[in-house]
Design an enzyme around this catalytic site. Structure first.
Site, PDB file in Angstrom:
ATOM      1  N   GLU A   1     -13.785  13.589  -2.101  1.00  0.00           N
ATOM      2  CA  GLU A   1     -13.877  13.086  -0.726  1.00  0.00           C
ATOM      3  C   GLU A   1     -15.220  13.449  -0.066  1.00  0.00           C
ATOM      4  O   GLU A   1     -15.784  12.655   0.686  1.00  0.00           O
ATOM      5  CB  GLU A   1     -12.712  13.662   0.084  1.00  0.00           C
ATOM      6  CG  GLU A   1     -12.307  12.832   1.261  1.00  0.00           C
ATOM      7  CD  GLU A   1     -11.462  11.609   0.893  1.00  0.00           C
ATOM      8  OE1 GLU A   1     -11.370  11.265  -0.300  1.00  0.00           O
ATOM      9  OE2 GLU A   1     -10.913  10.993   1.811  1.00  0.00           O
TER      10      GLU A   1
ATOM     11  N   SER B   1       7.352  -1.631 -10.907  1.00  0.00           N
ATOM     12  CA  SER B   1       7.951  -2.339  -9.767  1.00  0.00           C
ATOM     13  C   SER B   1       8.138  -3.825 -10.043  1.00  0.00           C
ATOM     14  O   SER B   1       8.897  -4.484  -9.325  1.00  0.00           O
ATOM     15  CB  SER B   1       7.058  -2.201  -8.527  1.00  0.00           C
ATOM     16  OG  SER B   1       6.794  -0.856  -8.250  1.00  0.00           O
TER      17      SER B   1
ATOM     18  N   CYS C   1     -11.739   6.118   3.918  1.00  0.00           N
ATOM     19  CA  CYS C   1     -11.129   6.317   5.251  1.00  0.00           C
ATOM     20  C   CYS C   1     -11.725   7.519   5.998  1.00  0.00           C
ATOM     21  O   CYS C   1     -11.688   7.572   7.221  1.00  0.00           O
ATOM     22  CB  CYS C   1      -9.624   6.493   5.106  1.00  0.00           C
ATOM     23  SG  CYS C   1      -9.152   7.695   3.862  1.00  0.00           S
TER      24      CYS C   1
ATOM     25  N   HIS D   1      -7.117  10.555  10.750  1.00  0.00           N
ATOM     26  CA  HIS D   1      -8.120  11.520  10.289  1.00  0.00           C
ATOM     27  C   HIS D   1      -8.995  11.946  11.478  1.00  0.00           C
ATOM     28  O   HIS D   1      -9.647  11.110  12.120  1.00  0.00           O
ATOM     29  CB  HIS D   1      -9.034  10.894   9.239  1.00  0.00           C
ATOM     30  CG  HIS D   1      -8.381  10.661   7.905  1.00  0.00           C
ATOM     31  ND1 HIS D   1      -7.147  11.141   7.562  1.00  0.00           N
ATOM     32  CD2 HIS D   1      -8.841   9.997   6.809  1.00  0.00           C
ATOM     33  CE1 HIS D   1      -6.865  10.781   6.317  1.00  0.00           C
ATOM     34  NE2 HIS D   1      -7.882  10.083   5.839  1.00  0.00           N
TER      35      HIS D   1
HETATM   36  P1  NAP Z   1      -0.299   4.767  -3.388  1.00  0.00           P
HETATM   37  O1  NAP Z   1       0.578   4.943  -2.217  1.00  0.00           O
HETATM   38  O2  NAP Z   1      -0.246   5.762  -4.490  1.00  0.00           O
HETATM   39  O3  NAP Z   1       0.013   3.302  -4.001  1.00  0.00           O
HETATM   40  C1  NAP Z   1      -0.520   2.911  -5.234  1.00  0.00           C
HETATM   41  C2  NAP Z   1      -0.225   1.438  -5.525  1.00  0.00           C
HETATM   42  O4  NAP Z   1      -0.847   1.100  -6.786  1.00  0.00           O
HETATM   43  C3  NAP Z   1       1.269   1.128  -5.693  1.00  0.00           C
HETATM   44  O5  NAP Z   1       1.520  -0.185  -5.254  1.00  0.00           O
HETATM   45  C4  NAP Z   1       1.450   1.215  -7.194  1.00  0.00           C
HETATM   46  O6  NAP Z   1       2.530   0.443  -7.690  1.00  0.00           O
HETATM   47  C5  NAP Z   1       0.140   0.616  -7.695  1.00  0.00           C
HETATM   48  N1  NAP Z   1      -0.158   1.044  -9.067  1.00  0.00           N
HETATM   49  C6  NAP Z   1      -0.033   2.279  -9.593  1.00  0.00           C
HETATM   50  N2  NAP Z   1      -0.363   2.268 -10.908  1.00  0.00           N
HETATM   51  C7  NAP Z   1      -0.705   0.984 -11.199  1.00  0.00           C
HETATM   52  C8  NAP Z   1      -1.108   0.313 -12.380  1.00  0.00           C
HETATM   53  N3  NAP Z   1      -1.250   0.964 -13.539  1.00  0.00           N
HETATM   54  N4  NAP Z   1      -1.355  -1.009 -12.326  1.00  0.00           N
HETATM   55  C9  NAP Z   1      -1.233  -1.686 -11.155  1.00  0.00           C
HETATM   56  N5  NAP Z   1      -0.834  -1.116 -10.002  1.00  0.00           N
HETATM   57  C10 NAP Z   1      -0.573   0.197 -10.028  1.00  0.00           C
HETATM   58  O7  NAP Z   1      -1.845   4.695  -2.962  1.00  0.00           O
HETATM   59  P2  NAP Z   1      -2.496   4.208  -1.577  1.00  0.00           P
HETATM   60  O8  NAP Z   1      -2.697   5.361  -0.672  1.00  0.00           O
HETATM   61  O9  NAP Z   1      -1.763   3.021  -1.089  1.00  0.00           O
HETATM   62  O10 NAP Z   1      -3.957   3.790  -2.049  1.00  0.00           O
HETATM   63  C11 NAP Z   1      -4.242   2.536  -2.626  1.00  0.00           C
HETATM   64  C12 NAP Z   1      -5.757   2.341  -2.733  1.00  0.00           C
HETATM   65  O11 NAP Z   1      -6.324   2.347  -1.406  1.00  0.00           O
HETATM   66  C13 NAP Z   1      -6.471   3.471  -3.478  1.00  0.00           C
HETATM   67  O12 NAP Z   1      -7.556   2.921  -4.185  1.00  0.00           O
HETATM   68  C14 NAP Z   1      -6.961   4.396  -2.374  1.00  0.00           C
HETATM   69  O13 NAP Z   1      -8.076   5.148  -2.765  1.00  0.00           O
HETATM   70  C15 NAP Z   1      -7.327   3.375  -1.302  1.00  0.00           C
HETATM   71  N6  NAP Z   1      -7.316   3.891   0.075  1.00  0.00           N
HETATM   72  C16 NAP Z   1      -6.246   4.591   0.579  1.00  0.00           C
HETATM   73  C17 NAP Z   1      -6.268   5.025   1.919  1.00  0.00           C
HETATM   74  C18 NAP Z   1      -5.115   5.775   2.543  1.00  0.00           C
HETATM   75  O14 NAP Z   1      -5.264   6.210   3.719  1.00  0.00           O
HETATM   76  N7  NAP Z   1      -3.976   5.975   1.881  1.00  0.00           N
HETATM   77  C19 NAP Z   1      -7.373   4.750   2.699  1.00  0.00           C
HETATM   78  C20 NAP Z   1      -8.447   4.033   2.186  1.00  0.00           C
HETATM   79  C21 NAP Z   1      -8.397   3.601   0.875  1.00  0.00           C
HETATM   80  P3  NAP Z   1       3.969   1.102  -8.034  1.00  0.00           P
HETATM   81  O15 NAP Z   1       4.661   1.293  -6.714  1.00  0.00           O
HETATM   82  O16 NAP Z   1       4.617   0.064  -8.881  1.00  0.00           O
HETATM   83  O17 NAP Z   1       3.707   2.385  -8.749  1.00  0.00           O
END
Ligand code: NAP
Length: 362
Positions: free
Chosen positions: A212, A40, A158, A253
């Site tokens: 989880e 990105s 979460c 959730h």
């Molecule tokens: P996601 O939608 O898959 O987004 C992942 C993000 O990480 C994107 O911005 C992606 O960038 C970036 N990324 C991927 N590979 C990377 C790399 N090699 N180097 C740097 N950045 C990279 O995931 P998400 O749900 O937002 O989750 C993000 C974090 O929050 C995770 O650790 C997850 O466990 C935590 N979390 C999520 C939730 C939830 O409800 N979704 C709740 C609590 C915690 P690109 O777009 O460029 O690929």
């Protein structure tokens, strides 16, 4: 107050997009920097999320035109940001830990959503209503690393947001809970974007989410634990058994929860009034993202429901219903929290607000 300059790492993902949305008119924080993977980096935020912007409101005009940087470019971030929200996902958790530490070493407080640092000995796993005293470990963390301004604070998974605050409220009111049995019904946005394949999810429930159940059973023990000799000691008075499932809901959730008290058992009326009256430090400090009532109890038999209750109080309140007697434990109830708001970006923002108010982020 002059707004603090904020960076979002993983800004293009599900949690990152929620940060961008929720911070649009924040009174204290101004998003000046966004970063993601090399895929990105180099284009504007608007171009980077084209076709995958999942939020119900348009991309804020200001962020739309900011150039996306690579999460690895830490020097650049350090010149622009007062602190960063970390919401990037890499399968190698050691690498996430290493990158977050590099940000802290360059003087940036890191408010993280990732799991990589949740069990680091000197990193607080924060829910501001429950364990703001755990911030006292930050001075030890800085000393351990020789960091001057930077440090790391994480928020928990979460899956546990919906029931941990209600359990804590009961403990605090003098009715400690000893055993908890939970089944979660978790939304698809919890798996990020694009997340679970549609053919696995439509017309279906998936009875397994990797890692989880371990997080759901273990993380509350650190949150409800204490600092002894500059280290966290888990609360071993509570045992939790969890089953975590994925259901075809977009956000929110839900959890069914059975609880057994340690010694004193309150009445149903007492429990409801403890929950309804519960307020804590974020409410006392009037933090901008604090819900007015962190716990909302609904009398209707068919509530809480994800679609109807996930957005209660900006998505930051936990909604509970169906408190009733249990034939095996003492009581059972149903609890709900918005996973990408309270359980992710909103929870991170509340953590940052507390850190500002307590003088850790300047
Ligand atoms: P996601 O939608 O898959 O987004 C992942 C993000 O990480 C994107 O911005 C992606 O960038 C970036 N990324 C991927 N590979 C990377 C790399 N090699 N180097 C740097 N950045 C990279 O995931 P998400 O749900 O937002 O989750 C993000 C974090 O929050 C995770 O650790 C997850 O466990 C935590 N979390 C999520 C939730 C939830 O409800 N979704 C709740 C609590 C915690 P690109 O777009 O460029 O690929």
């Amino acid at each position: 107050m002059k707004k603090l300059k904020v960076g979002i790492l993983g800004a293009t993902g599900m949690v990152g997009q929620n940060y961008v949305r929720l911070l649009e008119n924040h009174p204290w924080f101004d998003v000046v920097y966004v970063a993601a993977s090399a895929n990105s980096a180099g284009v504007t935020y608007g171009e980077a999320v084209k076709g995958r912007w999942q939020m119900p409101t348009p991309i804020p005009a200001k962020v739309n035109n900011i150039k996306v940087e690579n999460v690895d470019d830490i020097e650049k971030a350090s010149k622009k940001c007062d602190f960063v929200f970390s919401a990037f996902e890499i399968s190698d958790k050691n690498l996430v830990k290493e990158i977050e530490e590099k940000y802290a070493a360059l003087g940036m407080p890191v408010v993280s959503n990732a799991s990589a640092n949740r069990w680091t000995d000197d990193v607080p796993m924060l829910i501001p209503e429950i364990n703001s005293d755990h911030l006292n470990i930050i001075s030890t963390q800085k000393m351990n690393h020789g960091w001057n301004k930077g440090f790391i604070v994480v928020k928990p998974n979460c899956s546990l947001q919906s029931y941990i605050t209600p359990i804590y409220a009961l403990n605090k009111a003098g009715f400690p809970v000893k055993k908890i049995m939970i089944t979660t019904l978790q939304a698809v946005s919890g798996a990020g974007y694009p997340g679970v394949p549609s053919l696995d999810m439509i017309d279906n429930v998936v009875p397994f989410i990797g890692g989880e159940e371990e997080k759901t059973e273990e993380e509350p023990l650190k949150i409800l634990g204490e600092i002894k000799n500059d280290k966290f000691v888990k609360n071993n008075d509570i045992s939790i058994s969890a089953t975590c499932t994925r259901v075809p809901v977009i956000d929110g959730h839900l959890a069914t929860v059975n609880i057994l008290f340690k010694d004193k058992k309150p009445t149903k009326e007492q429990i409801i009034s403890i929950w309804r009256e519960f307020k804590s430090i974020p409410q006392d400090l009037k933090l901008p993202f604090a819900p007015i009532n962190p716990i909302i109890y609904k009398e209707e038999d068919n509530r809480p429901q994800p679609r109807k209750d996930r957005d209660n109080d900006k998505g930051m309140a936990v909604t509970i219903g169906r408190l009733r007697d249990c034939k095996i434990f003492d009581f059972k109830f149903v609890a709900l929290s918005h996973n990408t708001v309270r359980g992710a970006a909103g929870g991170g923002i509340l953590n940052a607000e507390l850190l500002v108010k307590k003088g850790y982020i300047k």
